[in-house]
Scaffold this motif. Structure first.
Motif, short mmCIF file in Angstrom:
data_model
loop_
_atom_site.label_atom_id
_atom_site.label_comp_id
_atom_site.label_asym_id
_atom_site.label_seq_id
_atom_site.Cartn_x
_atom_site.Cartn_y
_atom_site.Cartn_z
N LEU A 39 5.94 -0.10 4.03
CA LEU A 39 5.60 1.32 3.87
C LEU A 39 6.86 2.18 3.89
N ILE A 73 1.79 8.67 3.08
CA ILE A 73 1.83 7.42 2.33
C ILE A 73 0.65 7.30 1.37
N GLU A 86 9.66 1.40 2.80
CA GLU A 86 10.36 1.22 1.52
C GLU A 86 9.79 2.10 0.42
N THR A 87 8.57 2.63 0.64
CA THR A 87 7.93 3.40 -0.42
C THR A 87 8.55 4.77 -0.61
N VAL A 101 1.21 -3.92 -0.64
CA VAL A 101 1.98 -2.68 -0.81
C VAL A 101 3.17 -2.91 -1.73
N ARG A 102 3.88 -4.00 -1.53
CA ARG A 102 5.09 -4.26 -2.33
C ARG A 102 4.76 -4.61 -3.78
N PRO A 139 0.25 3.37 -1.73
CA PRO A 139 0.02 2.21 -0.87
C PRO A 139 -1.42 2.10 -0.35
N ARG A 170 2.06 -3.57 -5.55
CA ARG A 170 1.12 -2.64 -6.17
C ARG A 170 1.65 -2.17 -7.52
#
Length: 214
Positions: A148, A212, A150-151, A80-81, A89, A83
């Motif tokens: 997640l 998300i 943080e997105t 996720v971080r 995500p 990507r």
């Protein structure tokens, strides 16, 4: 499986090799004699180190067995971080899972290497290792929820709920693939079915986790 880290000094390289030798030897003994029949002293003696030295590398006997999969800890959160910009995500996690299936990564359950199957059986037939795997799963869920959150669009509770569902889906897909291989050898049809199952699972996640998925 853990590997030597490039660019390290000789002292650190020696530590990495000792750590790997301890884990590899322990797993070899566990598979041969059974987890409960092998003591920490047995492992230390086989590698020709003292018990205090072994415990500096691995605080518990379970750690010796689980070192082999330690590099998968927090993998979903890393995906996720890391990507691509603009990628959702869930889209990144879907792509990653398909890539791992194609690579026959044991974490997907789609790996029929005899040694891998034996190791998997060791993990899931030993109560103390099963308990530790549950802790691993809980930690994966926690760090994925943080990633997640943080997105942006997902609040803390939504991120935690989403992480729990994503981790659960990964486990279900892996267990399904393990059972499939127990009943049939690895064929093109089995691989296609595994990919189809993954798409169906991520479609369901995508439809239920709109916060998300964009």
């Amino acid at each position: 499986m853990s590997e030597e880290t490039p660019g390290t000094g000789l002292r650190e390289l020696k530590k990495q090799r000792t750590r790997q030798a301890l884990s590899d030897t322990a797993i070899e003994l566990f598979l041969k004699r059974g987890f409960d029949e092998v003591s920490v002293a047995d492992v230390a003696a086989a590698v020709e180190v003292s018990k205090p030295t072994l415990f500096r590398y691995f605080p518990t006997k379970e750690d010796l067995a689980l070192h082999r999969i330690s590099d998968h800890q927090g993998e979903a959160a890393r995906v996720v971080r890391e990507r691509c910009a603009g990628e959702a995500p869930l889209a990144a996690l879907r792509t990653h899972f398909h890539e791992r299936l194609d690579a026959r990564d044991p974490v997907t359950g789609l790996c029929d290497v005899p040694e891998v199957l034996a190791y998997r059986d060791l993990l899931y037939s030993t109560p103390s290792l099963q308990a530790r795997l549950m802790l691993y799963s809980a930690e994966d869920e926690r760090v994925l929820a943080e990633a997640l959150a943080e997105t942006g669009p997902a609040d803390e509770v939504t991120a935690k709920l989403a992480a729990a569902q994503i981790v659960a889906v990964h486990h279900v897909l892996a267990r399904t693939n393990w059972r499939r291989l127990a009943a049939d050898r690895l064929t093109g049809a089995v691989v296609r079915t595994a990919h189809a199952d993954a798409d169906r699972a991520f479609d369901l996640l995508d439809s239920g986790l709109s916060a998300i998925s964009r």
